[in-house]
Design an enzyme around this catalytic site. Structure first.
Site, PDB file in Angstrom:
ATOM      1  CG  ASN A  60      -2.223   0.766   0.926  1.00  0.00           C
ATOM      2  OD1 ASN A  60      -2.331   1.465  -0.086  1.00  0.00           O
ATOM      3  ND2 ASN A  60      -3.186   0.672   1.822  1.00  0.00           N
ATOM      4  CG  HIS A  69      -6.990   0.867   7.362  1.00  0.00           C
ATOM      5  ND1 HIS A  69      -5.771   1.477   7.556  1.00  0.00           N
ATOM      6  CD2 HIS A  69      -6.865   0.126   6.231  1.00  0.00           C
ATOM      7  CE1 HIS A  69      -4.939   1.108   6.589  1.00  0.00           C
ATOM      8  NE2 HIS A  69      -5.573   0.295   5.770  1.00  0.00           N
TER       9      HIS A  69
END
Length: 472
Positions: A327, A358
């Site tokens: 990521n 998140h």
């Protein structure tokens, strides 16, 4: 049923991204900077993006547009010294409220129209632009790092530029987040040219600048996407993460077997990320965006927006190396908006922000708090022990093998709660493996000396170095 909801979400995602891929090729060929003005390119990129959002998420897409317009108001009305703070609080606050609705209203379920992914990408872009605008207008050049100077935005964007950056069809569904100046250079046709000017082409025998084509890079990434899809369909469903806390499995398998199976199920969970991120990268490349320059072998690179380096992930010999290649654009965002600006405890604050971004599932916080502990312990081991193994090739090979095994198992141990989401299965899992990584990390931090160099001191040293270079 939950299975039908997830399946519908996956079909919507794949259909939209494949349509975006075709649109990207068309955009590059028929709306290239030589055929269309910047305003036309901005408008088409925005309209396509809005269409994809509505197609995928229905009326839930209104959340994307509300957040975008709220922050456009902040960008134009807030004072420059506070623009990045207000934008950050509003964007992260809105995103968190949406995350709360998922966990408490939908009870850990996945909506058929789960808009949280695009909202997370838009939050990254909003805060990135706000920080870079603050750097460009509200701070002196000598206060900035070299990267902040390069990416600083000197004037507020127009509404069309703002909407295009946040809602363009290339990144609306799966990202990645890119820097505002890079995106504007792409729309205006300067993106590739700027990178090519960094190379002396006359020395290489060229009379004029070459014209790099992204076709080869796109085809290569589509092959990775296809392989990832096949692995996802064959492996992921056959090795569910939930099995590692199955009572029968725990009763019948010894500790080392459980660790081995943990590695297998973690590997099986990766292909869906490889698929989504590589396809998103290919979409941007197909539109002509993502050129990063020329490597030492003279090969054109199209990895400016790449979100992962699979080889480096699978061969990582340190926790830091693994994180840096997984990521990638989110890690870059965290560095630019948090780590580089945090006055104290930058590592801890960055992990906490990552968890909050998140969502609010408890498993995320188990993962990122464990990540803080393991990162600090891994850093202490590397600083105190690595140099002893560099004196000979066999020692270095042995060190790399051991650190590879430990790194891969540490990552599996850390990310398991991220997949499990809830508290009860997380605690059950950690009990089944005796909290061994937590205990080992704490012992390392207690026994090994830590070099006392603070983040602010490092930043001061970097700034002093920059000022010295400028004075010369």
């Amino acid at each position: 049923t939950a299975f039908c909801s997830v399946f519908l979400l996956q079909i919507n995602f794949v259909a939209c991204q494949l349509f975006a891929l075709l649109a990207a090729f068309w955009f590059r060929i028929y709306l290239s900077p030589s055929h269309a003005s910047s305003a036309v390119r901005h408008a088409f990129a925005t309209l396509f993006g809005i269409y994809f959002a509505v197609f995928c998420f229905g009326w839930y897409s209104i959340h994307l547009f509300v957040l975008v317009m709220m922050n456009y108001g902040i960008m134009n009305m807030a004072s420059i010294p506070n623009i990045h703070r207000y934008s950050f609080v509003v964007a992260m606050g809105y995103l968190t409220l949406c995350h709360i609705s998922r966990i408490y209203i939908f009870h850990y379920g996945i909506l058929t129209t789960d808009f949280s992914g695009p909202l997370m990408i838009i939050t990254q872009k909003i805060t990135t632009l706000a920080c870079q605008l603050h750097d460009g207008i509200g701070r002196q050049a000598e206060e900035l790092t070299a990267e902040q100077n390069r990416l600083a935005v000197k004037s507020r964007p127009s509404l069309l530029e703002y909407l295009s950056y946040l809602l363009n069809f290339m990144s609306i569904i799966a990202g990645p987040c890119s820097n505002y100046k890079d995106y504007i250079a792409f729309i205006e046709g300067r993106h590739v040219h700027m990178k090519l000017l960094e190379v002396n082409w006359k020395q290489k025998g060229y009379d004029r600048l070459p014209d790099p084509s992204p076709t080869g890079a796109v085809m290569y990434k589509l092959c990775i996407t296809l392989v990832s899809l096949i692995l996802f369909l064959t492996l992921t469903k056959n090795f569910p993460m939930a099995y590692i806390i199955d009572n029968e499995f725990l009763d019948k398998t010894p500790f080392w077997t459980r660790l081995g199976y943990l590695y297998v199920v973690t590997q099986a969970a990766k292909p869906k990320y490889y698929f989504a991120w590589t396809l998103a990268d290919a979409v941007n490349n197909a539109a002509g965006y993502g050129f990063s320059g020329v490597d030492e072998r003279g090969t054109f690179r199209w990895d400016l927006l790449s979100n992962l380096n699979i080889w480096n992930i699978e061969t990582a010999t340190s926790f830091k190396m693994y994180i840096e290649n997984w990521n990638i654009q989110t890690a870059a965002w965290l560095k630019r908006v948090c780590y580089d600006r945090a006055p104290w405890y930058p590592t801890a604050l960055t992990f906490i922000l990552s968890a909050l971004w998140h969502g609010i599932y408890p498993g995320y916080y188990f993962t990122f708090l464990t990540g803080i502990l393991i990162t600090l312990a891994a850093r202490a081991i590397r600083n105190n022990c690595r140099h002893y193994f560099l004196s000979s090739v066999p020692l270095k090979i042995a060190y790399d093998i051991v650190t590879w095994v430990v790194t891969q198992l540490a990552v599996c141990y850390t990310v398991a709660p991220f997949v499990m989401l809830a508290v009860e299965p997380t605690i059950k899992f950690y009990k089944s493996v005796y909290f061994h990584m937590h205990i080992l990390s704490i012992l390392v931090l207690l026994l090994l000396p830590i070099r006392p160099q603070t983040h602010s001191l490092k930043r001061s040293q970097n700034q002093a170095m920059m000022n010295s270079v400028k004075s010369k």
